[in-house]
Scaffold this active site. Structure first.
Site, short mmCIF file in Angstrom:
data_model
loop_
_atom_site.label_atom_id
_atom_site.label_comp_id
_atom_site.label_asym_id
_atom_site.label_seq_id
_atom_site.Cartn_x
_atom_site.Cartn_y
_atom_site.Cartn_z
N ARG A 84 -5.91 0.20 -3.76
CA ARG A 84 -4.91 -0.29 -2.81
C ARG A 84 -5.02 -1.81 -2.65
O ARG A 84 -6.13 -2.35 -2.69
CB ARG A 84 -5.03 0.39 -1.47
CG ARG A 84 -6.42 0.45 -0.89
CD ARG A 84 -6.56 1.68 0.02
NE ARG A 84 -7.89 1.87 0.52
CZ ARG A 84 -8.79 2.67 -0.02
NH1 ARG A 84 -8.52 3.33 -1.13
NH2 ARG A 84 -9.97 2.84 0.53
N ARG A 88 0.84 -1.20 0.00
CA ARG A 88 0.00 0.00 0.00
C ARG A 88 0.87 1.25 0.00
O ARG A 88 1.78 1.39 0.79
CB ARG A 88 -0.92 0.05 1.21
CG ARG A 88 -1.72 1.37 1.21
CD ARG A 88 -2.93 1.34 2.00
NE ARG A 88 -3.65 2.61 1.84
CZ ARG A 88 -4.68 2.95 2.55
NH1 ARG A 88 -5.15 2.12 3.45
NH2 ARG A 88 -5.28 4.10 2.37
N ASP A 139 -6.40 -2.35 2.77
CA ASP A 139 -6.80 -1.26 3.66
C ASP A 139 -7.31 -1.91 4.93
O ASP A 139 -8.15 -2.82 4.86
CB ASP A 139 -7.91 -0.42 3.00
CG ASP A 139 -8.31 0.78 3.84
OD1 ASP A 139 -7.41 1.43 4.41
OD2 ASP A 139 -9.51 1.07 3.93
N ASP A 158 -8.89 -0.91 8.68
CA ASP A 158 -9.42 0.13 9.57
C ASP A 158 -9.95 -0.50 10.84
O ASP A 158 -10.72 -1.47 10.77
CB ASP A 158 -10.57 0.90 8.90
CG ASP A 158 -10.11 1.83 7.79
OD1 ASP A 158 -9.00 2.38 7.89
OD2 ASP A 158 -10.87 1.99 6.82
#
Length: 166
Positions: free
Chosen positions: A95, A86, A98, A100
């Site tokens: 990407r 990334r 990811d 989160d």
């Protein structure tokens, strides 16, 4: 319980998400995978619409709070993203991975680089739908249930494909 959203739209996206789980295991016994949602195909959200659809999923982790802080775990997620290729050149762009943090137990915080629960979690069908799959009774720290959050947004779910107006 810590809930993490995983997404990928470059390369073999399902393999990328699986590899992220393997890399998480490398960080030791203090991080234990408790649940993994199915994969969902998701229309790109945000400003960059002209990119491949994402493969998303939510994972539930049991993390030893005596060893890990949310900030330390976020650094680990960022390191895994970097190991997977990334680059943060374009915000919201394509990407390979990811990660989160959606929620860290009932912790609420808002510091420069981390807000818990994730500030847009209740607005994102690609977070709420797989979260409901693995934690159907989850309630956000402010008292909002998953069903209440889902009823407050516009989205379409067909099989494992999610469309949402951003």
């Amino acid at each position: 319980m810590c809930y993490v959203s995983l997404g990928s739209n470059i390369g073999d996206t399902e393999d990328n998400l699986h590899e992220a789980l393997i890399k998480l295991e490398d960080y030791g016994d203090e991080i234990r995978l408790k649940a993994v949602s199915e994969y969902y195909e998701t229309e790109p959200q945000g400003e960059v619409k002209d990119q491949p659809w994402f493969t998303n999923q939510i994972i539930a982790l049991e993390i030893d709070a005596e060893i890990w802080s949310p900030q330390g775990f976020l650094s680990t997620c960022t390191a895994i993203e970097a190991k997977m290729g990334r680059e943060r050149a374009e915000k919201g762009g394509p990407r390979p991975l990811d990660m989160d943090i959606v929620a860290w137990g009932d912790v609420t915080m808002d510091i420069d680089f981390l807000t818990l629960p994730h500030p847009r979690a209740k607005e994102r069908a690609f977070v709420l739908i797989p979260l409901k799959e693995i934690a159907p009774d989850y309630v956000f720290p402010d008292g909002t249930t998953i069903d209440e959050a889902l009823s407050a947004i516009e989205y379409t779910l067909e099989g494992r494909k999610i469309w949402q107006k951003a």
